[in-house]
Design an enzyme around this catalytic site. Structure first.
Site, PDB file in Angstrom:
ATOM      1  N   GLY A  28      -3.927  13.139 -12.705  1.00 12.65           N
ATOM      2  CA  GLY A  28      -5.234  13.426 -12.132  1.00 12.65           C
ATOM      3  C   GLY A  28      -6.241  12.311 -12.371  1.00 12.65           C
ATOM      4  N   LEU A  30      -8.008  10.924  -9.961  1.00 14.99           N
ATOM      5  CA  LEU A  30      -7.410   9.997  -8.996  1.00 14.99           C
ATOM      6  C   LEU A  30      -8.351   8.844  -8.667  1.00 14.99           C
ATOM      7  CD1 LEU A  30      -5.715  12.517  -6.526  1.00 14.99           C
ATOM      8  CD2 LEU A  30      -4.793  11.489  -8.616  1.00 14.99           C
ATOM      9  N   HIS A  34      -3.970   5.340  -7.438  1.00 12.57           N
ATOM     10  CA  HIS A  34      -3.171   6.490  -6.998  1.00 12.57           C
ATOM     11  C   HIS A  34      -3.100   6.527  -5.464  1.00 12.57           C
ATOM     12  CE1 HIS A  34      -4.705   8.080 -10.999  1.00 12.57           C
ATOM     13  NE2 HIS A  34      -3.414   8.182 -11.138  1.00 12.57           N
ATOM     14  N   GLN A  58       2.855  13.775 -24.052  1.00 16.52           N
ATOM     15  CA  GLN A  58       2.874  12.318 -24.118  1.00 16.52           C
ATOM     16  C   GLN A  58       1.665  11.738 -24.840  1.00 16.52           C
ATOM     17  OE1 GLN A  58       2.892  12.053 -19.630  1.00 16.52           O
ATOM     18  NE2 GLN A  58       1.717  10.208 -20.041  1.00 16.52           N
ATOM     19  N   GLN A 150       6.716   1.952 -18.741  1.00 14.39           N
ATOM     20  CA  GLN A 150       6.946   3.323 -18.268  1.00 14.39           C
ATOM     21  C   GLN A 150       7.897   3.320 -17.065  1.00 14.39           C
ATOM     22  OE1 GLN A 150       4.051   6.742 -17.900  1.00 14.39           O
ATOM     23  NE2 GLN A 150       3.832   5.918 -15.834  1.00 14.39           N
ATOM     24  N   VAL A 173      -3.362  -2.073  -8.963  1.00 10.21           N
ATOM     25  CA  VAL A 173      -4.599  -2.245  -8.180  1.00 10.21           C
ATOM     26  C   VAL A 173      -5.716  -2.567  -9.164  1.00 10.21           C
ATOM     27  CG1 VAL A 173      -6.219  -1.138  -6.573  1.00 10.21           C
ATOM     28  CG2 VAL A 173      -3.768  -0.627  -6.437  1.00 10.21           C
TER      29      VAL A 173
HETATM   30  O1  PAF Z   1       1.484   7.459 -15.570  1.00  3.90           O
HETATM   31  C1  PAF Z   1       1.132   8.664 -15.630  1.00  3.90           C
HETATM   32  O2  PAF Z   1       0.127   9.080 -15.050  1.00  3.90           O
HETATM   33  C2  PAF Z   1       1.980   9.633 -16.458  1.00  3.90           C
HETATM   34  O3  PAF Z   1       2.553   8.984 -17.549  1.00  3.90           O
HETATM   35  C3  PAF Z   1       3.039  10.361 -15.629  1.00  3.90           C
HETATM   36  C4  PAF Z   1       4.077   9.392 -15.068  1.00  3.90           C
HETATM   37  C5  PAF Z   1       2.375  11.123 -14.485  1.00  3.90           C
HETATM   38  C6  PAF Z   1       3.779  11.375 -16.515  1.00  3.90           C
HETATM   39  O4  PAF Z   1       2.916  12.316 -17.059  1.00  3.90           O
END
Ligand code: PAF
Length: 278
Positions: A28, A30, A34, A58, A150, A173
């Site tokens: 979120g 955004l 995104h 996380q 990631q 970006v």
């Molecule tokens: O990069 C992110 O926004 C998060 O680590 C993800 C990949 C949505 C996992 O929660």
């Protein structure tokens, strides 16, 4: 745009959705980064699914999770304007129902850099992304390269678990002053926001040193640190010049190198990276 909140609702809308399906996983808040992922997914897919879920597993520090910016109304407006067809916005209990007791833990690629600085972080990311990949069954999923490690961790996880979703890495970006877009930027004070482009300047100082013929990893790391030191608000967490495949630190830069760093500004932890070729 349909907004669904449960696994069952998601399965039901996906059963009727045209394929191929593109997934854009998000937490979120955004921003244009995104939106660029959605645009890429839109170009490849008949159906674009976005997940919006701030994943508690996380975050190491509870405070970091609590302070993560959230505004679902604003996110839904932006998702619809960007061309998303289905938003999956579950509760924590929907993603991790009572009795949930599985951790997806990726090996060596998840250990250095962010893995070393944030123990357990990548277990949390790999676990939630495995659930999302299983629930959505998308042909492709789109991730920004600001989070280079990631992307590598998720790609390893998808390959090793034979998940049918291809990971598509997408360019970072940036703001006009070079700051990589991140939901965390929203937490910077005006003074912190003014200081934050030093991350980009440090990466550019490192890549300029390499372009100028420097081949010592230590010297390039020192050039990056030197640039960070010009900004009193910047507290470096790590500065790295690594092999992009293994993420092992490079002593000698005789091939492609991934320059990356993590820096706290105003207590907000920001990361960025730059790929360079010797
Ligand atoms: O990069 C992110 O926004 C998060 O680590 C993800 C990949 C949505 C996992 O929660």
């Amino acid at each position: 745009m349909q907004v669904v909140r449960t696994r069952a609702e998601l399965r039901a809308v996906l059963a009727a959705a045209p394929r191929p399906v593109g997934l854009v996983p998000t937490m979120g808040w955004l921003h244009a980064g995104h939106v660029s992922l959605v645009e890429r997914a839109r170009a490849d897919s008949a159906t674009v699914v976005m997940s919006i879920f701030v994943n508690p597993r996380q975050f190491g520090e509870a405070a970091d999770f609590e302070q993560y910016p959230r505004n679902e109304g604003r996110d839904l407006e932006r998702a619809e304007a960007a061309g998303v067809d289905i938003v999956f916005a579950p509760t924590v209990a929907e993603v991790y129902p009572p009795g949930f007791d599985t951790v997806v833990s990726v090996g060596a690629i998840s250990w250095p850099l962010e893995g070393a600085a944030r123990p357990g972080h990548f277990d949390g990311v790999a676990t939630v992304v495995a659930i999302l990949f299983a629930l959505v069954g998308a042909e492709r999923a789109y991730f920004g390269l600001k989070d280079y490690q990631q992307v590598r961790v998720i790609r390893r996880m998808a390959l090793d678990l034979a998940l049918p979703t291809t990971v598509v890495p997408c360019e970072t970006v940036r703001e006009p002053d070079g700051l990589a877009l991140s939901s965390r930027n929203a937490r910077l004070t005006p003074a912190g926001r003014a200081a934050a482009p030093v991350l980009r300047r440090a990466l550019l100082a490192g890549s300029a040193a390499i372009a100028g013929g420097e081949r010592s990893g230590d010297a390039v790391r020192a050039a990056m640190r030197g640039m960070l030191e010009t900004e009193p608000a910047a507290e470096p967490d790590y500065v790295s010049v690594a092999d992009p495949d293994t993420l092992a630190e490079l002593e000698t830069i005789d091939r492609e190198a991934l320059l990356s760093l993590a820096v706290r500004i105003d207590g907000v932890r920001l990361i960025d990276n730059e790929m360079t070729r010797a």
